[in-house]
Design a protein around this motif. Structure first.
Motif, PDB file in Angstrom:
ATOM      1  N   ASN A 113       3.039  18.781  -4.463  1.00 58.81           N
ATOM      2  CA  ASN A 113       2.284  17.766  -3.723  1.00 58.81           C
ATOM      3  C   ASN A 113       2.843  16.419  -4.148  1.00 58.81           C
ATOM      4  O   ASN A 113       2.596  15.959  -5.264  1.00 58.81           O
ATOM      5  N   GLU A 114       3.634  15.805  -3.263  1.00 56.05           N
ATOM      6  CA  GLU A 114       4.385  14.607  -3.635  1.00 56.05           C
ATOM      7  C   GLU A 114       4.591  13.759  -2.393  1.00 56.05           C
ATOM      8  O   GLU A 114       4.287  14.183  -1.272  1.00 56.05           O
ATOM      9  N   ILE A 115       5.118  12.545  -2.567  1.00 48.37           N
ATOM     10  CA  ILE A 115       5.362  11.697  -1.400  1.00 48.37           C
ATOM     11  C   ILE A 115       6.485  12.298  -0.565  1.00 48.37           C
ATOM     12  O   ILE A 115       7.416  12.914  -1.082  1.00 48.37           O
ATOM     13  N   PRO A 147      -6.485   8.103  -2.490  1.00 47.61           N
ATOM     14  CA  PRO A 147      -7.463   7.889  -3.557  1.00 47.61           C
ATOM     15  C   PRO A 147      -6.885   8.112  -4.947  1.00 47.61           C
ATOM     16  O   PRO A 147      -7.474   7.657  -5.941  1.00 47.61           O
ATOM     17  N   GLN A 148      -5.737   8.783  -5.036  1.00 42.45           N
ATOM     18  CA  GLN A 148      -5.124   9.044  -6.337  1.00 42.45           C
ATOM     19  C   GLN A 148      -4.138   7.958  -6.769  1.00 42.45           C
ATOM     20  O   GLN A 148      -3.797   7.857  -7.941  1.00 42.45           O
ATOM     21  N   ASP A 149      -3.662   7.149  -5.804  1.00 45.26           N
ATOM     22  CA  ASP A 149      -2.630   6.163  -6.127  1.00 45.26           C
ATOM     23  C   ASP A 149      -2.634   5.086  -5.045  1.00 45.26           C
ATOM     24  O   ASP A 149      -2.334   5.369  -3.877  1.00 45.26           O
ATOM     25  N   ASP A 150      -2.955   3.872  -5.413  1.00 47.46           N
ATOM     26  CA  ASP A 150      -3.021   2.782  -4.441  1.00 47.46           C
ATOM     27  C   ASP A 150      -1.677   2.490  -3.786  1.00 47.46           C
ATOM     28  O   ASP A 150      -1.620   1.851  -2.732  1.00 47.46           O
ATOM     29  N   ASN A 151      -0.599   2.923  -4.408  1.00 43.91           N
ATOM     30  CA  ASN A 151       0.730   2.674  -3.861  1.00 43.91           C
ATOM     31  C   ASN A 151       1.106   3.663  -2.757  1.00 43.91           C
ATOM     32  O   ASN A 151       2.154   3.519  -2.133  1.00 43.91           O
ATOM     33  N   HIS A 152       0.286   4.680  -2.562  1.00 49.96           N
ATOM     34  CA  HIS A 152       0.584   5.716  -1.574  1.00 49.96           C
ATOM     35  C   HIS A 152      -0.489   5.749  -0.489  1.00 49.96           C
ATOM     36  O   HIS A 152      -1.550   5.144  -0.624  1.00 49.96           O
ATOM     37  N   VAL A 153      -0.193   6.499   0.578  1.00 47.04           N
ATOM     38  CA  VAL A 153      -1.186   6.771   1.610  1.00 47.04           C
ATOM     39  C   VAL A 153      -1.248   8.277   1.825  1.00 47.04           C
ATOM     40  O   VAL A 153      -0.381   9.028   1.367  1.00 47.04           O
ATOM     41  N   ARG A 170       0.843  -1.188   0.000  1.00 48.99           N
ATOM     42  CA  ARG A 170       0.000   0.000   0.000  1.00 48.99           C
ATOM     43  C   ARG A 170       0.869   1.225   0.000  1.00 48.99           C
ATOM     44  O   ARG A 170       0.466   2.291  -0.388  1.00 48.99           O
ATOM     45  N   HIS A 171       2.063   1.054   0.522  1.00 52.98           N
ATOM     46  CA  HIS A 171       2.964   2.192   0.643  1.00 52.98           C
ATOM     47  C   HIS A 171       4.065   2.093  -0.375  1.00 52.98           C
ATOM     48  O   HIS A 171       5.149   2.544  -0.153  1.00 52.98           O
TER      49      HIS A 171
END
Length: 551
Positions: free
Chosen positions: A184-186, A360-366, A32-33
């Motif tokens: 707006n980024e990880i 909600p924009q990317d399943d790989n992020h939280v 998820r991350h």
């Protein structure tokens, strides 16, 4: 198995410590991350193996604990000072302010720990691999905030997953002068956009918590330091073997039978690297928190403080591995900071992870879990203990500390002559902004006599908490009068160089209505359910192994 889930001058350390003795005196992954989960590939967008990122975490934690035992370092003080690399405390825009002192005049201390994925040395390449990435800007793959309470009787640690999408503010690289615009980024990208000072500013912008110092560490000295600790006890509920599977190649290689084991060296690194066998990045953070707690208990149970040879070896490794913000860039200051951390009993240390939800924009992020994360940040800002083991606070002093009962300053002008800008800050990572909020609250202010209040019609901001900002001390009383008119607590009135006059930012905590919603003051130990809190004295913690990795 369930998933676990400042602006100011001077140094808080110098304000809170006695004079020093004289010299000579006695995360990776993508689940998820990040795209791995329980079956995804173990590579990030740049092709880097996620397993090695935890090497930085191990070295970072070990170095921090070593600092708590570094008194013997004074035997060769100048040598150790020469080992320490220093950098600018903040290199980005930030609106955070120091916390108010408690009733005894004491200040909390916040320290940001950053694990860098730097490959800019032979040692780091050897441990981290990927020679193709040598010379590229490092990223902050492990980030933890240590909050030392003002009374020095409790401490809290908050981890933020490396793939958390946040607003990174404008930052300026202190070495090159290059200016990076806000994005707006990880969050792990912040380190490459102005160094550790940019990561600090990002945390401050996200949390509103003033951060006094930062420490960064790469992974070059991790094996030596893990061995120097002498082993740390860990526990698994089932036999574990973190090995390649048809769905998930790679793995840390950790292989243990069910029960408790003392791990060190390579095996300790395998524990800290393991992700698939636990099931997710969040559960790996739990395993790392368990290790950190166990390590602190181990050091305190040993005669480390009287073994000068061992202390010198640990101090040597720590100072060579650390880079710190310049205001704590000497062994003397690090020593005194560590002595304050050392006073906290293990049962008053709480390890947590920032409450988060899927992006909600990317399943790989939280992204931060709005209500839960906001509550946690408020507890840090108000110096509310993460545990409930301390004495009950005096209600009068608690209000004074949070600013709720402050008399405030006298306004400099009458309400109808004061220009007030109202901004819409209701945008969040998971919710669209509420249209017209700046206009609505501007009209509410006008009805209360602030007839020169105007709405900002530019794009909506993202602010979890409603704030009233002012640029200079002469406008503080005016800002407080605006806050009182709206029912906003005085603790939300903050000085900021980002505004030219009194400015109301209507946050995500006030999405509807004209009356500011009153929230109960957080109580000690009242953490969000999804913060995965672990007490430092809890020796019963044991990791559950994801079924495909049992043997």
């Amino acid at each position: 198995m369930t998933q676990s889930s400042l602006r100011g001058e001077g140094s808080a350390v110098e304000e809170a410590i006695p004079p020093a003795p004289r010299k000579g005196s006695a995360s990776d992954g993508r689940g998820r991350h990040g795209g791995g989960g329980r079956g995804g590939k173990k590579r990030d967008a740049k092709g880097r193996s996620p397993a090695r990122r935890v090497l930085r975490w191990s070295a970072m934690v070990l170095a921090l604990v070593v600092l708590g035992t570094a008194g013997a370092g004074y035997l060769y003080y100048q040598h150790l000072n020469g080992n320490i690399r220093k950098g600018q405390r903040s290199s980005g825009d930030s609106k955070a302010q120091r916390s108010r002192p408690n009733s005894a005049g004491q200040m909390p201390v916040n320290i940001l720990l950053i694990g860098s994925d730097s490959r800019n040395s032979d040692a780091n390449v050897a441990l981290g691999g990927s020679r193709d990435n040598r010379g590229t800007p490092p990223r902050g793959d492990v980030q933890m905030l240590i909050h030392l309470a003002a009374d020095r009787k409790s401490a809290a640690v908050v981890s933020i997953p490396r793939d958390t999408r946040v607003d990174i503010p404008k930052c300026t690289d202190p070495d090159t002068g290059k200016v990076y615009p806000p994005v707006n980024e990880i969050i792990n990208e912040s380190l490459a956009r102005g160094g550790a000072g940019c990561t600090l500013a990002t945390w401050e912008s996200l949390t509103g918590v003033y951060i006094d110092h930062w420490m960064t560490i790469d992974f070059a000295g991790v094996v030596k330091m893990a061995d120097a600790i002498g082993g740390v006890e860990v526990c698994v509920k089932q036999n574990v073997w973190d090995r390649p599977t048809p769905l998930a190649p790679g793995g840390s290689g950790l292989k243990l039978t069910a029960g408790k084991h003392k791990v060190k060296g390579k095996e300790a690194l395998q524990w800290l690297r393991t992700r698939h066998a636990w099931g997710s990045d969040l559960l790996r953070a739990r395993a790392q928190h368990m290790y950190m707690n166990s390590m602190i208990r181990t050091l305190r149970s040993q005669n480390v403080f009287t073994d000068s040879g061992r202390l010198m070896g640990l101090a040597e490794a720590a100072t060579k591995s650390l880079q710190v913000s310049e205001e704590i860039g000497t062994v003397e200051k690090l020593y005194h900071l560590a002595m304050q951390l050392k006073t906290v009993p293990t049962d008053r240390i709480t390890m947590t992870t920032m409450p988060n939800v899927a992006d909600p924009q990317d399943d790989n992020h939280v992204v931060p879990d709005g209500a839960g994360a906001t509550k946690m940040w408020k507890m840090l800002r108000d110096d509310v203990p993460f545990d409930d083991k301390g004495p009950a606070p005096d209600a009068k002093n608690a209000k004074k500390h949070t600013g709720e009962s402050a008399a405030g300053r006298t306004p400099s002008v009458q309400a109808d002559r004061l220009g007030v800008l109202v901004q819409n800050g209701t945008r969040t990572a998971t919710q669209a902004p509420v249209g017209g909020r700046a206009r609505e609250i501007g009209q509410e202010l006008a009805g209360k006599g602030f007839t020169r209040a105007t709405a900002d019609t530019s794009a909506a901001l993202s602010e979890e908490e409603t704030l009233v900002r002012y640029p200079s001390a002469d406008l503080e009383g005016d800002a407080q009068s605006v806050a009182k008119a709206l029912g906003v607590p005085l603790s939300s009135v903050r000085k900021s160089t980002d505004v030219s006059g009194v400015t109301v930012v209507v946050g995500a905590d006030w999405r509807t209505g004209s009356t500011y919603p009153k929230e109960a003051t957080p109580k000690a130990g009242d953490l969000p359910d999804n913060s995965d809190a672990i007490n430092g004295s809890d020796e019963s913690q044991c990791m559950d192994v994801y079924a495909p990795y049992r043997w």
